[in-house]
Design an enzyme around this catalytic site. Structure first.
Site, PDB file in Angstrom:
ATOM      1  N   GLY A  31      28.023  42.521  75.720  1.00 17.72           N
ATOM      2  CA  GLY A  31      28.678  41.600  74.873  1.00 17.72           C
ATOM      3  C   GLY A  31      29.795  40.984  75.759  1.00 17.72           C
ATOM      4  N   ASN A  32      30.306  39.802  75.584  1.00 20.63           N
ATOM      5  CA  ASN A  32      31.462  39.172  76.203  1.00 20.63           C
ATOM      6  C   ASN A  32      32.028  38.062  75.324  1.00 20.63           C
ATOM      7  OD1 ASN A  32      28.979  37.227  76.617  1.00 20.63           O
ATOM      8  ND2 ASN A  32      28.654  39.136  77.991  1.00 20.63           N
ATOM      9  N   GLY A  48      31.261  44.740  83.247  1.00 24.06           N
ATOM     10  CA  GLY A  48      31.060  46.078  83.193  1.00 24.06           C
ATOM     11  C   GLY A  48      31.848  46.863  82.457  1.00 24.06           C
ATOM     12  N   SER A  77      29.025  39.039  83.468  1.00 24.03           N
ATOM     13  CA  SER A  77      27.842  38.521  83.946  1.00 24.03           C
ATOM     14  C   SER A  77      27.083  37.288  83.245  1.00 24.03           C
ATOM     15  CB  SER A  77      26.696  39.637  84.039  1.00 24.03           C
ATOM     16  OG  SER A  77      26.433  40.082  82.851  1.00 24.03           O
ATOM     17  N   GLU A  78      27.641  37.310  81.891  1.00 22.23           N
ATOM     18  CA  GLU A  78      26.992  35.912  81.129  1.00 22.23           C
ATOM     19  C   GLU A  78      27.972  34.814  81.221  1.00 22.23           C
ATOM     20  OE1 GLU A  78      24.183  35.869  80.295  1.00 22.23           O
ATOM     21  OE2 GLU A  78      23.654  37.962  79.287  1.00 22.23           O
ATOM     22  N   HIS A  97      29.543  36.608  72.233  1.00 21.30           N
ATOM     23  CA  HIS A  97      27.942  37.130  72.487  1.00 21.30           C
ATOM     24  C   HIS A  97      28.079  38.619  72.227  1.00 21.30           C
ATOM     25  CE1 HIS A  97      24.336  37.738  74.409  1.00 21.30           C
ATOM     26  NE2 HIS A  97      24.814  38.673  75.022  1.00 21.30           N
ATOM     27  N   HIS A  99      25.156  41.926  70.693  1.00 16.15           N
ATOM     28  CA  HIS A  99      23.759  42.420  70.484  1.00 16.15           C
ATOM     29  C   HIS A  99      23.776  43.163  69.004  1.00 16.15           C
ATOM     30  CE1 HIS A  99      23.542  43.039  74.962  1.00 16.15           C
ATOM     31  NE2 HIS A  99      23.498  41.814  74.733  1.00 16.15           N
ATOM     32  N   HIS A 160      17.183  39.761  73.059  1.00 16.51           N
ATOM     33  CA  HIS A 160      18.281  39.946  73.858  1.00 16.51           C
ATOM     34  C   HIS A 160      19.511  40.171  72.824  1.00 16.51           C
ATOM     35  CE1 HIS A 160      21.321  38.226  76.801  1.00 16.51           C
ATOM     36  NE2 HIS A 160      21.846  39.312  76.181  1.00 16.51           N
TER      37      HIS A 160
END
Ligand SMILES: [Zn+2]
Length: 227
Positions: A31-32, A48, A77-78, A97, A99, A160
């Protein structure tokens, strides 16, 4: 949002990270979360770290074209997905974001959450399209938003997870919680053997009510639900 201090926004991001983790919408470093702090600047969670461990000082500030502005860590990373959304939607102030397990299960099954089933979901975010699979962290994943981002506020990403957006971080986060909640309800109805969708007239009534409440969102919402 622009009138609020950056430190306050950072604390809000950290709080949302905790809530996503506590509710089981993310696990490990998943997530982000990001917030627009100026028309051309965003704050985003770092790569991370588990979201339960993210602190205010870990957040990274970037320009909308991806240049590092402030912060000791590397951005999520997103980040390309986040930047694409902010570039395409000037009205969006926050991106979440995650999951979420049941909603992501629908995406693994190849299903969107487009069915008009729950009034609250239609009122909050309209229909939720399923975006085709793209490798996480790539520009292809950002590209996969292009056909949908103008007309929707919540997205399932095939095999995803999910992304929700909003005019505030609170609303983007609430949309993520509601997305997972509605997926669980829809799955329960499936298990019970029957899904009664709302009629077109019932959906129109919801759209009209939403139009009276928040005129600015009407055209996008009605397109998304009627699509
Ligand atoms: Zn993800």
């Amino acid at each position: 949002m622009a009138s609020r201090g950056t430190f306050s926004l950072k604390r809000d991001i950290v709080a949302v990270c905790r809530r996503l983790y506590d509710r089981g919408l993310i696990a490990g470093p998943d997530g982000n979360v990001s917030v627009r702090v100026a028309p051309d600047r965003v704050l985003v969670t770092p790569a991370g770290l588990s979201k339960v461990d993210v602190q205010v000082e870990d957040l990274v500030e970037l320009s909308l074209d991806g240049r590092h502005v402030r912060g000791d860590r590397r951005a999520s990373s997103e980040i390309l997905m986040h930047l694409r959304i902010y570039q395409r939607r000037p009205d969006v102030q926050a991106v979440v974001h995650a999951h979420p397990p049941t909603a992501t299960g629908f995406s693994v099954a190849g299903e969107s959450l487009a069915a008009c089933v729950l009034p609250e979901v239609i009122g909050q975010m309209g229909s939720v399209p399923l975006l085709p699979y793209a490798t996480p962290g790539t520009s292809e994943l950002a590209d996969s938003f292009d056909p949908f981002v103008e007309h929707h506020d919540a997205f399932l990403l095939a095999n995803h997870g999910a992304t929700t957006i909003g005019p505030t971080l609170t609303i983007a986060h609430q949309r993520m919680e509601s997305l997972e909640h509605s997926a669980r309800i829809l799955l329960t109805a499936r298990l019970l053997g029957n899904v009664n969708t709302l009629t077109p007239a019932q959906v129109e009534t919801l759209i009209a009510a939403r139009q009276r409440a928040t005129p600015g969102t009407l055209s996008r919402m009605s397109r998304s639900v009627r699509a």
